[in-house]
Design a protein around this motif. Structure first.
Motif, mmCIF file in Angstrom:
data_model
loop_
_atom_site.group_PDB
_atom_site.id
_atom_site.type_symbol
_atom_site.label_atom_id
_atom_site.label_comp_id
_atom_site.label_asym_id
_atom_site.label_seq_id
_atom_site.Cartn_x
_atom_site.Cartn_y
_atom_site.Cartn_z
ATOM 1 N N ALA A 159 34.820 35.705 -34.699
ATOM 2 C CA ALA A 159 35.766 34.815 -34.372
ATOM 3 C C ALA A 159 35.648 34.557 -32.870
ATOM 4 C CB ALA A 159 37.133 35.315 -34.618
ATOM 5 N N GLY A 160 34.950 35.182 -32.150
ATOM 6 C CA GLY A 160 34.675 34.760 -30.745
ATOM 7 C C GLY A 160 35.565 35.805 -29.563
ATOM 8 N N GLY A 161 36.111 36.825 -30.338
ATOM 9 C CA GLY A 161 36.901 37.642 -29.324
ATOM 10 C C GLY A 161 36.136 38.557 -28.512
ATOM 11 N N THR A 162 35.985 39.763 -29.009
ATOM 12 C CA THR A 162 35.382 40.800 -28.024
ATOM 13 C C THR A 162 33.638 40.650 -27.917
ATOM 14 O OG1 THR A 162 35.109 42.192 -30.340
ATOM 15 C CG2 THR A 162 36.990 42.714 -28.780
ATOM 16 N N PRO A 163 33.231 41.002 -26.741
ATOM 17 C CA PRO A 163 31.745 40.728 -26.775
ATOM 18 C C PRO A 163 30.930 41.353 -27.694
ATOM 19 C CG PRO A 163 32.961 41.808 -24.644
ATOM 20 C CD PRO A 163 33.696 41.896 -25.775
ATOM 21 N N THR A 164 30.047 40.715 -28.150
ATOM 22 C CA THR A 164 29.075 41.163 -29.150
ATOM 23 C C THR A 164 28.083 42.267 -28.774
ATOM 24 O OG1 THR A 164 28.954 39.006 -30.087
ATOM 25 C CG2 THR A 164 27.473 40.450 -30.973
ATOM 26 N N ARG A 165 27.628 43.178 -29.422
ATOM 27 C CA ARG A 165 26.917 44.342 -28.844
ATOM 28 C C ARG A 165 25.694 43.484 -28.941
ATOM 29 N NH1 ARG A 165 27.692 49.694 -32.845
ATOM 30 N NH2 ARG A 165 25.577 49.462 -32.141
ATOM 31 N N ASP A 204 22.647 44.771 -30.139
ATOM 32 C CA ASP A 204 21.873 44.484 -31.217
ATOM 33 C C ASP A 204 22.256 43.353 -31.995
ATOM 34 O OD1 ASP A 204 24.122 45.802 -32.113
ATOM 35 O OD2 ASP A 204 23.279 47.736 -32.041
ATOM 36 N N GLU A 205 23.642 43.209 -32.011
ATOM 37 C CA GLU A 205 24.039 41.937 -32.968
ATOM 38 C C GLU A 205 23.674 40.638 -32.215
ATOM 39 O OE1 GLU A 205 28.251 43.230 -33.842
ATOM 40 O OE2 GLU A 205 27.474 45.156 -34.487
ATOM 41 N N ARG A 206 23.762 40.579 -30.967
ATOM 42 C CA ARG A 206 23.452 39.322 -30.201
ATOM 43 C C ARG A 206 21.891 39.164 -30.748
ATOM 44 N NH1 ARG A 206 24.040 40.772 -25.256
ATOM 45 N NH2 ARG A 206 21.854 40.909 -24.596
ATOM 46 N N LEU A 207 21.084 39.972 -30.575
ATOM 47 C CA LEU A 207 19.631 39.953 -30.844
ATOM 48 C C LEU A 207 19.574 39.503 -32.239
ATOM 49 C CD1 LEU A 207 18.183 43.133 -28.770
ATOM 50 C CD2 LEU A 207 17.814 40.657 -28.497
ATOM 51 N N LEU A 208 20.253 39.879 -33.290
ATOM 52 C CA LEU A 208 20.087 39.606 -34.425
ATOM 53 C C LEU A 208 20.588 38.455 -34.899
ATOM 54 C CD1 LEU A 208 19.962 40.801 -37.946
ATOM 55 C CD2 LEU A 208 22.468 41.190 -37.556
ATOM 56 N N ASN A 209 21.316 37.802 -34.405
ATOM 57 C CA ASN A 209 21.787 36.353 -34.259
ATOM 58 C C ASN A 209 20.818 35.376 -33.983
ATOM 59 O OD1 ASN A 209 24.452 36.160 -35.887
ATOM 60 N ND2 ASN A 209 24.924 37.754 -34.637
ATOM 61 N N GLN A 266 19.727 25.314 -23.767
ATOM 62 C CA GLN A 266 21.013 25.198 -23.651
ATOM 63 C C GLN A 266 21.587 25.315 -25.402
ATOM 64 O OE1 GLN A 266 23.046 24.951 -21.606
ATOM 65 N NE2 GLN A 266 21.508 25.420 -20.372
ATOM 66 N N GLN A 267 20.684 24.920 -26.122
ATOM 67 C CA GLN A 267 21.402 24.927 -27.664
ATOM 68 C C GLN A 267 21.492 26.619 -28.045
ATOM 69 O OE1 GLN A 267 17.933 23.036 -29.504
ATOM 70 N NE2 GLN A 267 19.106 21.290 -29.934
ATOM 71 N N ILE A 268 20.563 27.498 -27.302
ATOM 72 C CA ILE A 268 21.220 29.026 -27.766
ATOM 73 C C ILE A 268 22.324 29.296 -27.043
ATOM 74 C CG2 ILE A 268 20.039 31.164 -27.241
ATOM 75 C CD1 ILE A 268 17.319 29.832 -27.564
ATOM 76 N N ARG A 269 22.404 28.987 -25.826
ATOM 77 C CA ARG A 269 23.456 29.471 -24.789
ATOM 78 C C ARG A 269 24.764 28.894 -25.784
ATOM 79 N NH1 ARG A 269 25.195 28.413 -18.647
ATOM 80 N NH2 ARG A 269 27.210 29.762 -18.568
ATOM 81 N N ALA A 270 24.770 27.452 -26.264
ATOM 82 C CA ALA A 270 25.847 27.242 -26.586
ATOM 83 C C ALA A 270 26.209 27.305 -28.257
ATOM 84 C CB ALA A 270 25.814 25.315 -26.607
ATOM 85 N N GLY A 271 25.117 27.778 -28.980
ATOM 86 C CA GLY A 271 25.315 28.118 -30.371
ATOM 87 C C GLY A 271 25.120 29.383 -30.857
ATOM 88 N N VAL A 272 24.310 30.146 -30.192
ATOM 89 C CA VAL A 272 24.116 31.558 -30.684
ATOM 90 C C VAL A 272 25.100 32.293 -30.539
ATOM 91 C CG1 VAL A 272 22.473 33.402 -30.991
ATOM 92 C CG2 VAL A 272 21.656 31.191 -30.943
ATOM 93 N N HIS A 273 25.475 32.965 -31.261
ATOM 94 C CA HIS A 273 26.750 33.988 -31.336
ATOM 95 C C HIS A 273 26.176 34.970 -30.202
ATOM 96 C CE1 HIS A 273 30.292 35.716 -32.017
ATOM 97 N NE2 HIS A 273 29.958 36.933 -32.478
ATOM 98 N N GLY A 274 27.024 35.367 -29.171
ATOM 99 C CA GLY A 274 26.601 36.579 -28.156
ATOM 100 C C GLY A 274 26.454 35.986 -26.931
#
Lengths: 355, 324
Positions: free
Chosen positions: A7-13, A15-20, A35-43
């Motif tokens: 939901a975009g609350g707490t910062p992602t770990r 490992d989870e950012r890398l997974l996404n 730019q697409q990564i920064r805007a779109g990928v979770h974390g």
């Protein structure tokens, strides 16, 4: 807990950012721009500035490549000049490794070989990947009762391996065995090797313009990697034993004067001694000692062994071995002043007799 | 920290790839396969459940059957393209292949053709799957052990039979012993036999290159304890009976390996690069030998009595060389 991340609350770990990032780059049709990564990928949405994002993304890219994820760069095409990224799905997969249970047993045993934390970590990741590839249960019968172990390589291992993989020149401070002098060395590393309890790196020494072997335990401080990858070529063949041979292997034979019934382990390796052979020019053993002829490989290791026997073994030849043993014994004799009554009294007497 | 994050990432990717091929798997079994607790595995599944492609709408996410999971069964319903197991990274390939290659050349493996064949086959398959990068590291284990002795020990180990040894210890004393073999342990410099010594009535460790002769017997060994896995260095020191002495030795930095190889109680690094180790010594002969052998790197020994003994032994030895 993890649901709040989505939901975009707490910062992602991390490992989870890398997974996404992996999932995004596996599924992208062509490539994704930064730019697409920064805007779109979770974390990545949490990055406070463009610089912070760039740093984070560069680090993640390096991490994933080191783990085997083939991230490729796609030059900007058509409507955009911007570089894009995607994962090469062909290169991503582990080839078929169809290990039998017995072979897996051998692999599981090999997994216990390393003492270093870094090597153990690398090994455990490799085992996780084999497990993911569907490896069955290991059966250890074929290797039952065996335990191979190698002494820790130390901190230099990681940077040296990276340097070899990327063909980068390394710089380190090295203590010469002969002089004890510490000098900065510039080396094109070829291979890391472990032999007889020591870890070495074999490579081309730029300062001496020659092949050299360095013992990792004599590297002082950090190993620094040069900025340029592919800075040199690896030779087609690297013969570690030949390279080390110039340094530590002397296939030689020692002639030793041994107190009767002592040094049984040495005697067990002895060559048949020609009794009373006066033609060979070998110095005769002192009275009350046996002449024992023993072949040896490493000069230093054999000197260690002989010195350990103390007075029970005297080296007659070769001179190099004699000198190495004497060096050890003199250092040991210097550990404590000669305060023992009898010994202290004996010395001046002898001086007097000689004078 | 970074290491751990990477380990988890590899596991998360691995879990999806494995389930994609294997179908529903029991939680416990899956946790066992990936070497984690079931609780940790459930955390992994929670993390996977909310991961997916940008947009992160329900259809973009990795998905599991929630009902099955309640029943303890992990059933993947959407893999988001993570269907194949990830190849090995360079470092992982190196660690794996170098370890197997080192094992394949050990005297203990070479002494048994069947065993050597299994290790060689595993090595071939992994080398084929990982490529040439793995040759960056080249490890050789074991010392110059006698092959015939290793064959006897190896066969006794495989068939569970007692062996009769003639053995010379570190104090240069020769003895005859009957031993139940438990393990053959290959370290960088030598191979050791760990087992139950009937003469000593206890667990003992024998350096194979100090075995003067080994004869097989027909007597079956008693049960091998599950913890036959041992710290050899600790064993070598502990094997000799006798009172325990605490000794402190300060070493030059070149002797760093002492802190790694010898079972030390405590290591203190000193500002000048030297370091001090605290040892509990039950075998004075072992300590004397260690100090004599590596005296070049010994800076100080406490109690002074130990240093005096070593120095006296060295002087006695030097006397044998005359005025060289």
């Amino acid at each position: 807990m993890a649901g709040e991340n989505a939901a975009g609350g707490t910062p992602t770990r991390p490992d989870e950012r890398l997974l996404n990032l992996v999932i995004a780059l596996v599924n992208t049709s062509a490539a994704m721009t930064k730019q697409q990564i920064r805007a779109g990928v979770h974390g990545y949405d949490g990055a406070s500035s463009t610089e912070a994002f760039e740093r984070m993304f560069e680090r993640d890219k390096d991490t994933l490549r080191a783990l085997g994820v083939p991230i490729v760069t796609v030059e900007g095409t058509g409507h955009s000049d911007e570089v894009g990224y995607r994962i090469d799905n062909e290169a991503y997969a582990l080839g078929t490794v169809d290990l039998t249970p017995a072979e897996l047993g051998a692999v599981a045993l090999a997994a216990q070989l390393w003492s270093d934390k870094t090597l153990r970590t690398d090994m455990s990741r490799a085992m996780t990947k084999l497990a993911a590839a569907g490896a069955g249960d290991a059966v250890g019968d074929a290797v039952a009762g065996l335990t191979p172990r190698v002494r820790a390589a130390g901190d230099a291992y990681g940077p040296l391996l990276e340097a070899i993989s990327e063909r980068r020149v390394v710089t380190f401070r090295y203590r010469a065995a002969s002089t004890g002098e510490v000098r900065t060395r510039h080396v094109e590393p070829w291979r890391i090797a472990a032999r007889g309890g020591g870890w070495y790196v074999v490579g081309h020494d730029r300062d001496r313009a020659a092949e050299r072997v360095f013992r990792l335990s004599r590297i002082e401080g950090r190993v620094r990697l040069g900025a340029t990858p592919h800075a040199y070529e690896l030779p087609d063949r690297v013969d570690v034993d030949a390279a080390l041979g110039a340094r530590v292997r002397h296939d030689s034979t020692a002639r030793l004067a041994v107190v009767p019934e002592r040094a049984t382990a040495l005697r067990a390796r002895a060559l048949a001694t020609p009794g009373g052979d006066s033609t060979s020019g070998v110095p005769a053993p002192p009275p009350g000692r046996d002449l024992v002829t023993v072949p040896y490989g490493s000069l230093t290791a054999f000197a260690d062994e002989v010195a350990g026997y103390g007075a029970a073994v005297v080296v007659l030849e070769p001179a190099a071995l004699r000198a190495e043993v004497l060096r050890r014994l003199r250092a040991a004799a210097a550990l404590a002043a000669d305060t023992d009554g009898a010994a202290a009294a004996a010395d001046p007497d002898e001086e007097a007799r000689r004078g | 920290m970074a290491e751990r994050a990477n380990d988890r990432l590899v596991r998360l990717l691995g879990i999806v790839a494995y389930l994609d091929g294997a179908g529903p798997v029991d939680v416990e079994e899956l946790a066992h396969r990936f070497g984690v607790t079931p609780a940790r595995l459930r955390e992994d599944i929670d993390a996977l459940w909310v991961s997916g492609t940008p947009g992160y709408m329900p259809d973009d996410l990795i998905d599991f059957d929630a009902f099955s999971l309640e029943e303890g069964l992990v059933s993947l319903t959407q893999s988001r393209g993570l269907t194949r197991p990830l190849r090995l990274g360079t470092r992982e390939a190196v660690a794996l292949v170098a370890a197997l290659r080192a094992m394949s050349t050990t005297p203990a493996v070479q002494a048994d053709p069947g065993r050597a064949a299994v290790v060689a086959a595993a090595l071939d398959k992994l080398t084929a799957a990982t490529g040439e990068a793995a040759s960056a590291v080249d490890v050789r284990l074991g010392g110059p052990e006698d092959v015939a002795t290793l064959e006897v020990l190896s066969r006794a180990l495989a068939t569970g039979r007692r062996v009769r040894l003639r053995y010379v210890d570190a104090a240069d004393v020769t003895s005859e012993r009957e031993v139940d073999p438990w393990r053959l342990l290959t370290q960088s410099e030598a191979t050791y036999l760990v087992g139950w010594c009937h003469r000593a009535g206890g667990r003992r460790t024998f350096r194979v290159d100090r075995v003067l002769s080994a004869e097989p017997t027909d007597v079956p060994v008693s049960a091998v304890p599950v913890d036959a896995e041992v710290d050899v260095a600790a064993q070598v020191v502990a094997d000799a009976a006798g009172p325990v002495d605490e000794v402190r030795v300060r070493w030059a930095s070149a002797a760093r390996w002492v802190a790694e190889e010898v079972p030390v109680e405590e290591v203190t690094d000193l500002p000048d690069g030297s370091f001090e180790v605290r040892l509990r010594v039950t075998n004075p002969a072992w300590l004397r030998r260690l100090l004599l052998t590596h005296a070049v790197d010994v800076l100080a020994v406490d109690p002074p009595q130990v240093a005096a003994e070593v120095a006296a032994a060295a002087r006695a030895a030097l006397a044998g060389y005359g005025r060289d």
